[in-house]
Structures are given as C-alpha cells and as structure tokens.
Design an enzyme around this catalytic site. Structure first.
Site, PDB file in Angstrom:
ATOM      1  N   GLY A   1       0.829  -1.202   0.000  1.00  0.00           N
ATOM      2  CA  GLY A   1       0.000   0.000   0.000  1.00  0.00           C
ATOM      3  C   GLY A   1       0.859   1.246   0.000  1.00  0.00           C
ATOM      4  O   GLY A   1       2.052   1.201   0.303  1.00  0.00           O
TER       5      GLY A   1
ATOM      6  N   ARG B   1      -0.057   6.030   4.326  1.00  0.00           N
ATOM      7  CA  ARG B   1      -1.322   6.252   5.038  1.00  0.00           C
ATOM      8  C   ARG B   1      -2.511   5.566   4.349  1.00  0.00           C
ATOM      9  O   ARG B   1      -3.647   6.016   4.444  1.00  0.00           O
ATOM     10  CB  ARG B   1      -1.617   7.749   5.177  1.00  0.00           C
ATOM     11  CG  ARG B   1      -0.584   8.516   5.976  1.00  0.00           C
ATOM     12  CD  ARG B   1      -0.476   7.999   7.392  1.00  0.00           C
ATOM     13  NE  ARG B   1       0.337   8.856   8.229  1.00  0.00           N
ATOM     14  CZ  ARG B   1       0.731   8.555   9.447  1.00  0.00           C
ATOM     15  NH1 ARG B   1       0.369   7.398   9.972  1.00  0.00           N
ATOM     16  NH2 ARG B   1       1.454   9.390  10.158  1.00  0.00           N
TER      17      ARG B   1
ATOM     18  N   GLY C   1      -3.525   2.539   5.068  1.00  0.00           N
ATOM     19  CA  GLY C   1      -4.151   1.587   5.980  1.00  0.00           C
ATOM     20  C   GLY C   1      -3.517   0.212   5.917  1.00  0.00           C
ATOM     21  O   GLY C   1      -4.050  -0.750   6.482  1.00  0.00           O
ATOM     22  N   LYS C   2      -2.345   0.107   5.272  1.00  0.00           N
ATOM     23  CA  LYS C   2      -1.716  -1.203   5.103  1.00  0.00           C
ATOM     24  C   LYS C   2      -1.267  -1.802   6.431  1.00  0.00           C
ATOM     25  O   LYS C   2      -1.417  -3.019   6.644  1.00  0.00           O
ATOM     26  CB  LYS C   2      -0.546  -1.120   4.122  1.00  0.00           C
ATOM     27  CG  LYS C   2       0.576  -0.172   4.523  1.00  0.00           C
ATOM     28  CD  LYS C   2       1.607  -0.052   3.409  1.00  0.00           C
ATOM     29  CE  LYS C   2       2.772   0.851   3.831  1.00  0.00           C
ATOM     30  NZ  LYS C   2       2.328   2.249   4.079  1.00  0.00           N
ATOM     31  N   SER C   3      -0.736  -0.990   7.331  1.00  0.00           N
ATOM     32  CA  SER C   3      -0.306  -1.522   8.630  1.00  0.00           C
ATOM     33  C   SER C   3      -1.500  -1.955   9.474  1.00  0.00           C
ATOM     34  O   SER C   3      -1.461  -2.981  10.154  1.00  0.00           O
ATOM     35  CB  SER C   3       0.519  -0.477   9.388  1.00  0.00           C
ATOM     36  OG  SER C   3       1.754  -0.245   8.746  1.00  0.00           O
TER      37      SER C   3
ATOM     38  N   HIS D   1       1.663   3.279  16.624  1.00  0.00           N
ATOM     39  CA  HIS D   1       1.644   1.866  16.251  1.00  0.00           C
ATOM     40  C   HIS D   1       1.554   0.986  17.489  1.00  0.00           C
ATOM     41  O   HIS D   1       0.768   0.034  17.544  1.00  0.00           O
ATOM     42  CB  HIS D   1       2.908   1.519  15.460  1.00  0.00           C
ATOM     43  CG  HIS D   1       2.791   1.768  13.986  1.00  0.00           C
ATOM     44  ND1 HIS D   1       2.612   0.769  13.074  1.00  0.00           N
ATOM     45  CD2 HIS D   1       2.819   2.920  13.270  1.00  0.00           C
ATOM     46  CE1 HIS D   1       2.537   1.275  11.856  1.00  0.00           C
ATOM     47  NE2 HIS D   1       2.667   2.587  11.951  1.00  0.00           N
ATOM     48  N   ARG D   2       2.370   1.300  18.485  1.00  0.00           N
ATOM     49  CA  ARG D   2       2.395   0.466  19.695  1.00  0.00           C
ATOM     50  C   ARG D   2       1.063   0.518  20.437  1.00  0.00           C
ATOM     51  O   ARG D   2       0.600  -0.483  20.976  1.00  0.00           O
ATOM     52  CB  ARG D   2       3.521   0.938  20.611  1.00  0.00           C
ATOM     53  CG  ARG D   2       4.903   0.506  20.142  1.00  0.00           C
ATOM     54  CD  ARG D   2       5.990   1.044  21.047  1.00  0.00           C
ATOM     55  NE  ARG D   2       7.295   0.512  20.694  1.00  0.00           N
ATOM     56  CZ  ARG D   2       8.440   1.045  21.077  1.00  0.00           C
ATOM     57  NH1 ARG D   2       8.438   2.130  21.832  1.00  0.00           N
ATOM     58  NH2 ARG D   2       9.586   0.501  20.719  1.00  0.00           N
TER      59      ARG D   2
ATOM     60  N   ARG E   1      -1.968   0.819  19.358  1.00  0.00           N
ATOM     61  CA  ARG E   1      -3.092   0.074  18.786  1.00  0.00           C
ATOM     62  C   ARG E   1      -2.831  -1.431  18.713  1.00  0.00           C
ATOM     63  O   ARG E   1      -3.715  -2.189  18.355  1.00  0.00           O
ATOM     64  CB  ARG E   1      -3.440   0.625  17.409  1.00  0.00           C
ATOM     65  CG  ARG E   1      -2.423   0.355  16.327  1.00  0.00           C
ATOM     66  CD  ARG E   1      -2.959   0.802  14.962  1.00  0.00           C
ATOM     67  NE  ARG E   1      -2.025   0.486  13.889  1.00  0.00           N
ATOM     68  CZ  ARG E   1      -1.446   1.379  13.113  1.00  0.00           C
ATOM     69  NH1 ARG E   1      -1.694   2.666  13.290  1.00  0.00           N
ATOM     70  NH2 ARG E   1      -0.623   1.005  12.149  1.00  0.00           N
TER      71      ARG E   1
ATOM     72  N   GLU F   1      12.993  -4.822  17.474  1.00  0.00           N
ATOM     73  CA  GLU F   1      13.446  -3.807  16.531  1.00  0.00           C
ATOM     74  C   GLU F   1      14.714  -4.328  15.869  1.00  0.00           C
ATOM     75  O   GLU F   1      15.800  -4.282  16.451  1.00  0.00           O
ATOM     76  CB  GLU F   1      13.694  -2.483  17.240  1.00  0.00           C
ATOM     77  CG  GLU F   1      12.425  -1.846  17.790  1.00  0.00           C
ATOM     78  CD  GLU F   1      12.667  -0.487  18.417  1.00  0.00           C
ATOM     79  OE1 GLU F   1      13.861  -0.098  18.557  1.00  0.00           O
ATOM     80  OE2 GLU F   1      11.685   0.190  18.764  1.00  0.00           O
TER      81      GLU F   1
END
Length: 402
Positions: free
Chosen positions: A229, A232, A234-236, A271-272, A274, A283
């Site tokens: 994607g 922004r 929405g791929k993640s 990210h963390r 959600r 990492e």
C-alpha cells in the site's frame, strides 16, 4: 449436536433501526441479521430475543420442544416477552454446571465483561462454547480446558477473545469458529467474510443449521501474507488486523529508533498503542534468523525500511560502489530473505510500500530505491500464499482466497 442460529447480529440487530451508516444501508438479504440466539438440538435455547419463535419457524424448527432457556447478556439487558409455552429464562452461576434430562450439560463460563458464557456438551460428547457480545472468557489457563468443536463469539469486536482461547488450546486447527453478535463496525457481505476468514472464522446467515464437529467449512489461514500500500493507505492496520485473533505475535519493527526525531517517535507510539498488549516487539532488520526459527506469528513492518538498511550496508547510494559490487551484494541479500520466506514454518504477515505508481524520483538514488523496492516486493510476493493491495483503507486481494 445440531445448532440453529435464529439470529447472528448484535443486540440491536443489523441494520440498526434508523441508522444511516453505509454498513446498515447495505445490510440486506442474507446480510440482514436479527439479535443472536441459538437453538441447540431443539431443546436448549441460548438467549431469548424478540421474534425468536418466528425465526425458528422460518428455519423449519419449533420452540415447542425447548426445555431450558438461558441468558448470556448482562443482567440489565433488555426485557423480552416470553412466548407462551416456553420456560422462564434463567442463568447458570459462573463455574456451575447444569445437567439437562436430554443429556446435555451446560457450564457457565466467567467473562471479563458483564454477561455469562456457556460451554455446552452434547449427549455424544461434542463441545461448543458460546460467548455474549463484547466479552472474552476470563481465568483460562493453558491445559485447563479441552479443545472445543465449535466456538461462537464476537470475533469482530473482540478478536482478542479468540486469541486468548487459542493461547490455552481451547481453539485448535479444527475448531469451527462462527462469528455472532455482528454489528455495523464492518461493512457486511464480502468484506466481513474476508476479515473473518483471515482470523480463521466465518459468518453464516440467520436461520443456518450447523452440525457441531463437522470441519470442512473451517477456513485455512494463509501462512505467508504480503500487504502492500501507499503512504497512510491503511496497510499496517490491515496487517495488524490479520493477526489480532492470534496469541503471542512478534511484531518486527525494521525502522528502529531515531533519537531526537519527535515526529518519528509519535508514529512509533501510535503503532504500539493500537497493538494488542500480548504482542512482543523486536526492533531489527535481521529477518532471516527469525524466519528460520520456529515460533509464534511474525508481523514484519516494513520491508521498505529493511531495504533502506540493506542498501545502506552495501553502499547502494554511491554509483561507484553500486557498480563495483553493491548491486550484486544487494541481490544476494534479497535472495537470502526470499529463500527464508519460502522455507519458513512460521505464520508471517509482512508490510511493504508500493511506490512504483507515483512520480518518477528526480535523483538517481531515488530511482534506484524505487526500482529495488519493486523487485523486492515482487520476489517476496512470489513466496506468499496471500498478497493484498490496500488503497484508501480498502484491501484488494491480488492473490489468495480472501
């Protein structure tokens, strides 16, 4: 043990009365759902909802043989008129078991939210678990429960409830997971079926009769998935959604930390926040050892940052170093990664940027990165059972069943 779903929707039903949202507007025909209620072998009714008698008649059944009505919703749930001839609804206290003359045994399961879950064992030993809307079973420990033949739960609103059941072995590879209490959180039809299938679950229309212990309809979850994607898109979110119903996921962040970059730190924090709390984070850009090891599912976010690190390592930004061996070394690194993906036994969901459809970069290094990312995406996709392209938050299936 035979189970008829008199309704499969959330308590207000789907579509919700007077709701103007797009999901409710398209919830027509088989996608229209009454409040969830289950009729077990014609003798046990789990949840009494408005119109239950008419729903049973439409499904070719009668409530005349019902000998027990049990409620799962919170005690302050809506009052429902009891049709003539039905016994008064009741509730089994948490942890207690009720034995019926028909040979069914019903055990109340404690929840982490108001309401009561029910584990039902049929006369022939088949086992099903039914959870109320918005709830997950509480107090489960690995080895404390047997694997259920069927689980009916609020998979869309509480995917973590399914993850918890998988973590303790209550849901196994042959467990038929049926989503109930479906609301307007997700567009109905193909989209809700796609999301459920990715979680190893399915939805059926109201009035469907299922035989507990029949497994041919259990969807196969793909072991390797690539989600592509733009920025922004929405791929993640799509990638995370595909694993949120599974326990002990290892989130592999290839971006690392960037000291002093507040905007990057805010992205990482979002990210963390959600992600499910049970997920672990690593990492690293050293993906090959992780793919070779056995273990829980991997979510790799993202391949584009892995490529940046690899190109840094081989000096790809310098034309002389690129021509003098950097290109050859990068090809070897990509080949090593894709071979590890091909051989892995872990469930893998990887995210990558799709940059080939935009403006041609003005610099040679930018064009080189664009070209190499396109090659990496194509090579990685070749090793995946499922490939998705996310555009404006909508997932388009490029390869795979859903």
């Amino acid at each position: 043990m035979e189970l008829t779903l008199l309704g499969t929707g959330a308590p207000p039903g789907l579509p919700r009365p007077s709701c103007p949202c797009a999901a409710c507007a398209t919830a027509l025909g088989a996608d229209a759902r009454a409040a969830t209620a289950l009729l077990v072998d014609g003798t046990l009714l789990l949840d009494l909802t408005p119109g239950a008698a008419f729903a049973a008649a439409r499904a070719g059944h009668s409530l005349g043989g019902v000998r027990q009505v049990l409620l799962s919703h919170p005690h302050d749930g809506p009052a429902v008129e009891v049709p003539a001839g039905l016994p008064q609804p009741g509730r089994v206290p948490d942890g207690r078991e009720l034995a019926l003359l028909t040979g069914h045994r019903v055990r109340a399961v404690a929840m982490d939210a108001p309401g009561t879950g029910y584990a039902v064992t049929g006369p022939d030993g088949q086992r099903l678990l039914y959870l109320p809307p918005g709830g997950a079973a509480a107090g489960l420990e690995e080895g404390s429960v047997e694997t259920y033949d069927m689980v009916l739960a609020d998979v869309v609103a509480r995917p973590d409830a399914l993850a918890k059941l998988r973590a303790v072995g209550a849901v196994g590879p042959t467990t038929d997971v049926v989503a109930v209490h479906l609301d307007h959180d997700v567009p109905p039809g193909a989209e809700v079926r796609r999301r459920l299938a990715a979680a190893g679950a399915r939805a059926v229309p109201d009035g469907t009769t299922l035989v507990v212990g029949v497994y041919e309809d259990v969807p196969d979850v793909p072991r390797r998935t690539l989600v592509l994607g733009g920025a922004r898109s929405g791929k993640s979110v799509e990638a995370e959604r595909r694993l949120e119903a599974f326990p002990d996921v290892l989130y592999v962040a290839t971006g690392g930390s960037r000291g002093g970059d507040g905007e990057w730190a805010a992205r990482v924090a979002a990210h963390r926040e959600r992600r499910p709390g049970s997920w672990r984070t690593a990492e690293t850009c050293d993906l090959v050892p992780l793919l070779k090891d056995d273990g829980p599912p991997l979510l790799i976010d993202c391949l584009s940052l892995w490529l940046t690190d690899a190109m840094d390592a081989v000096g790809a930004w310098d034309d002389a170093e690129w021509a003098g061996g950097g290109e050859r070394e990068l090809r070897a690194r990509v080949r090593e990664l894709t071979e590890a993906v091909r051989a892995t036994r872990r469930t893998v969901v990887a995210v990558s940027n799709e940059v080939g459809s935009g403006i041609v970069p003005a610099t040679a290094s930018g064009r080189r990165y664009r070209d190499e990312l396109g090659r990496l995406n194509a090579a990685f996709a070749d090793e995946c059972e499922q490939v998705l392209l996310v555009v404006a938050g909508q997932a388009l299936v490029l390869r795979g069943p859903f």
